[in-house]
Write a protein that holds these residues in place. Sequence first.
Motif, short mmCIF file in Angstrom:
data_model
loop_
_atom_site.label_atom_id
_atom_site.label_comp_id
_atom_site.label_asym_id
_atom_site.label_seq_id
_atom_site.Cartn_x
_atom_site.Cartn_y
_atom_site.Cartn_z
N ALA A 180 95.57 -19.74 32.09
CA ALA A 180 96.05 -20.49 33.10
C ALA A 180 95.27 -22.59 33.46
O ALA A 180 94.58 -21.98 32.26
CB ALA A 180 95.65 -19.71 34.19
N ASP A 214 96.60 -26.05 35.14
CA ASP A 214 97.36 -26.95 36.12
C ASP A 214 97.31 -28.18 35.39
O ASP A 214 96.55 -28.77 35.75
CB ASP A 214 97.19 -26.68 37.36
CG ASP A 214 98.13 -27.18 38.36
OD1 ASP A 214 99.44 -28.19 37.71
OD2 ASP A 214 98.52 -27.51 39.90
N ARG A 237 102.01 -26.69 35.19
CA ARG A 237 101.08 -24.98 35.69
C ARG A 237 101.56 -23.91 35.17
O ARG A 237 102.87 -23.44 34.90
CB ARG A 237 101.61 -24.96 37.36
CG ARG A 237 100.49 -23.97 38.34
CD ARG A 237 100.51 -24.76 39.29
NE ARG A 237 102.07 -24.27 39.87
CZ ARG A 237 102.58 -22.88 40.05
NH1 ARG A 237 101.89 -21.79 39.93
NH2 ARG A 237 103.66 -23.01 40.57
N ALA A 248 100.60 -19.97 34.33
CA ALA A 248 100.45 -18.31 34.83
C ALA A 248 101.57 -17.94 34.47
O ALA A 248 102.48 -17.73 34.40
CB ALA A 248 100.69 -18.71 36.60
N ASP A 249 100.32 -16.37 34.47
CA ASP A 249 101.32 -15.14 33.84
C ASP A 249 102.59 -15.46 32.67
O ASP A 249 103.17 -15.45 32.65
CB ASP A 249 102.37 -14.87 34.78
CG ASP A 249 101.54 -13.90 36.32
OD1 ASP A 249 99.62 -14.39 36.33
OD2 ASP A 249 101.67 -14.10 37.37
N ALA A 301 93.10 -13.11 36.53
CA ALA A 301 94.68 -14.23 36.70
C ALA A 301 96.16 -13.95 37.93
O ALA A 301 96.13 -14.68 38.07
CB ALA A 301 95.85 -13.03 35.61
N GLY A 319 94.72 -14.94 40.62
CA GLY A 319 93.83 -16.38 42.10
C GLY A 319 92.83 -15.14 42.52
O GLY A 319 92.78 -16.20 43.24
#
Lengths: 664, 202
Positions: free
Chosen positions: A551, A553, A605, A607-608, B164, B166
């Motif tokens: 993760a 950003d 960014r 994520a996942d 993961a 958040g």
Amino acid sequence: MKAAACLLVGAAAGALATPAAARRVDLRIDRIESPIGVAQDLRASVDGDAAGAELTLRPAPRSGVAADDIAVACRLARDASGWRCAGAATAPAVTAARVGLVVELGGGVAALRLSLGESELRIQSAWSQPFQGLSGHARLRLAELQDGFGRHWPGLILKEGRIDLDLRFDARAASAPQVAADLKLQDVAAESRDGSLALAGLSGGGALALRSEAGSWRLAPRLDLEGGEILLGSVYASLPSQPLHLSFELQPLPDGAWALPQLRLEDPGTLQVELAARLRPGAAHPVAELNLRHVEAQLPQAYARYGRAWAASRGWGELALRGRLRGAAHWQGEELTALHVLLQDVALADGGGRLGVTDLRADLAWEREGAAVPGTLSWREASLYRVVVGAVETRWRSGDGALSLEGGAAVPLLGGTLEIPRLTWRPGATRGERVALSLAVHGVDLAQLSRAFGWPAFRGTLGGAVPSIHYADDGLTLDGGLSLRLFDGDVNVTGLVLERPFGVAPALAATLAFSGIDLRPLTAAFGFGEITGRLGGRIAGLRLLGWRPVAFDAELLASDGGTISQRAVRSLSSVGGGGLAAGLQAQLLRVFDTFGYRRIRLACRLADDVCHMGGLDSSGDGYTLVEGRGLPRIAIVGHQREVDWPTLIQRLRDATSGNAPIVR
Amino acid sequence: MRFDRGFLAACAATLLTACVTINVYFPAAAAEKAAEQFIGTVIGDNPAPAQAPVPQQAPAPDAPGRRVPQASWLDLLVPAAHAAEADLNVQSPAVRAIQERMKQRFEASLKAAFASGAAGLSRDGLVAVRDAGALPLAQRAALNQTVADENRDRAAVYREIAIANGHPEWEAQIRATFAAQWVEQARPGWYYQDAAGVWKQK
């Protein structure tokens, strides 16, 4: 059991001393004193004639006999050699089983035989005044004794094996009365009820002494153990066939605890342990006090035999240790109150490459309360993952319940220095505050660091200060930050948190902000093609899991313009997942080597496992990554907003390793 | 002007109530589904493992026959990301690697330990040695290590799934969800701890 047996001899003798002319005789014995113990208020009756009578013996309630309810019934008979009484004894408080009993008196000798299955206790004594002593033999099959044993030690299960004892008791000895025995163990197995503490296959021989001492007693075995296995929680050892010497003393205390005034264990050439302890079986903390007076270990052997299983259960199964350890420690309850460690020529290497140290030497002492003691610690080389640090010599001082680094330390680190101005260990503090540490790094060569980690060849230096580091829940939080001088620019790293640093999938969290980075050497380092200009931006919320990003950003911005090579255009296009702007034909691209640009912006960014991309602007069907300048003017426009991260990485890898996509 | 105490108390109560009514929605159903898939993959009940679905539309980059004339070549290079189905994602490579290791560990040793009752599922979503008395000591030591390894992996999985997504604060709920799912998917004969920590046999 032995104590009870001796009393029975005395009691039976008392009854038989009375003439047996009457058909029934009832006896009440107020008190029998023997060197081993005192029995009070016994009732006995003999019923029958001289040829054969029933003898029953039963202590009155609240008598002083340890086993509250022993009853003996035997058939009394007389033959040429003397009296014989054969029957059984029951002692519900000791065992549910009926114990076979034979008492014989004749030829000036009194003999007692107790039997239970194959287990047997035989005791004989010369019948004389004053009482001189007795001798005997015990053959114990542990499985048969489990029932009786389990009533007194419910936490312990005797599983199998045999113990043979030759017993002697000399009442004339000037010293304190003592039962001595030669002892032989064969395949002894016993364990705690949950199986977490266990012995198996323990064989060997030795001697034991049972001494009466001021109303109590003390058991002192001395054993040579040959083979077997021991499990103590996560510590497991398969004992060697060469004898291991074990001796200890065990004494019940009035408060129900057990004293272990001393225990010595010697595994020749491997491990020596001397300790004293106070035990409270069944309590939440069964070890009330432990004084580890002396430990000496030849590490390769001792670790392989006694330490490996323990280390493996903590995730250090591939650890190799060499050298020599000596030490002492004292625990009061669970609290450490004193520690002394002496390490000589210790080398440690983790098979997983997490930690390594060579030529580690230490002489460190600490006391919870006590005067300041100086100490030293040094090593020739140490490594943490792939970072190698050089030799260091440190001085320590213990006092006020803390062990502190004195005068700081400076450790050579990748061409620079790792300074440790403060390192204090306070074992008595609450968890998470036991270690106080501050660090500073100067002049670390990024090229060396990059080489160590197999990164692209970054150039620059790394420095910074971490005023304090907290450790809690297997996580390290670094206050302060690091700053990197990287390709003529600055990178600030803050919010560093390291979770499970040596555990499963180590996680690193940080936030990076950078400015003024010279793009030319940076792109060269990555083999990305060439871009000139200055790069700034940030990577917020970076999280590496297993040292791979999961993760962040990120925003990379080059807003002052520069040039971009044809190869870099292609590399950057592959990053953006977009196409070249209309109007510029792919064929044309091949004609020019470099292009001018006004601005570059790349945002991602993550994520996942998906990178949400962004650029300079955002229109309906794309986002501009590169805004060109001059002629031929290029624009790189990304069309995919969401890009699969592993694929992106693979494309980047291909692009930077020379397998750049071919433009047709 | 003076406010009476009752009014102040009411204000305070309102403020306090306002504080506690701020809640974060924990996607319980999604968590349950994620746990179900994750555990199913580990213990081999899931025919379709809970891994990243293979992108259906993206052709291999070097498969020339499939190229669409209008598409940019870069579209072929970088397939569009597929949308995750569940609200709770358990897809990071590190977590998948742990899951694979757990699966191997289950097949190699834990399956037998659960079946024999030597180990059981603890109420906190971990594994505990329950009754190793029947095992020889060396195997008991090996089981101790297996259980310790498994628990380190499980703890990391619960934490990393929470992060993961958040919400590190969801860790306890995710752990509880997994704990329930482990028991749910336990095979007959396995032991598990009930809420009071008492061992029960499924």
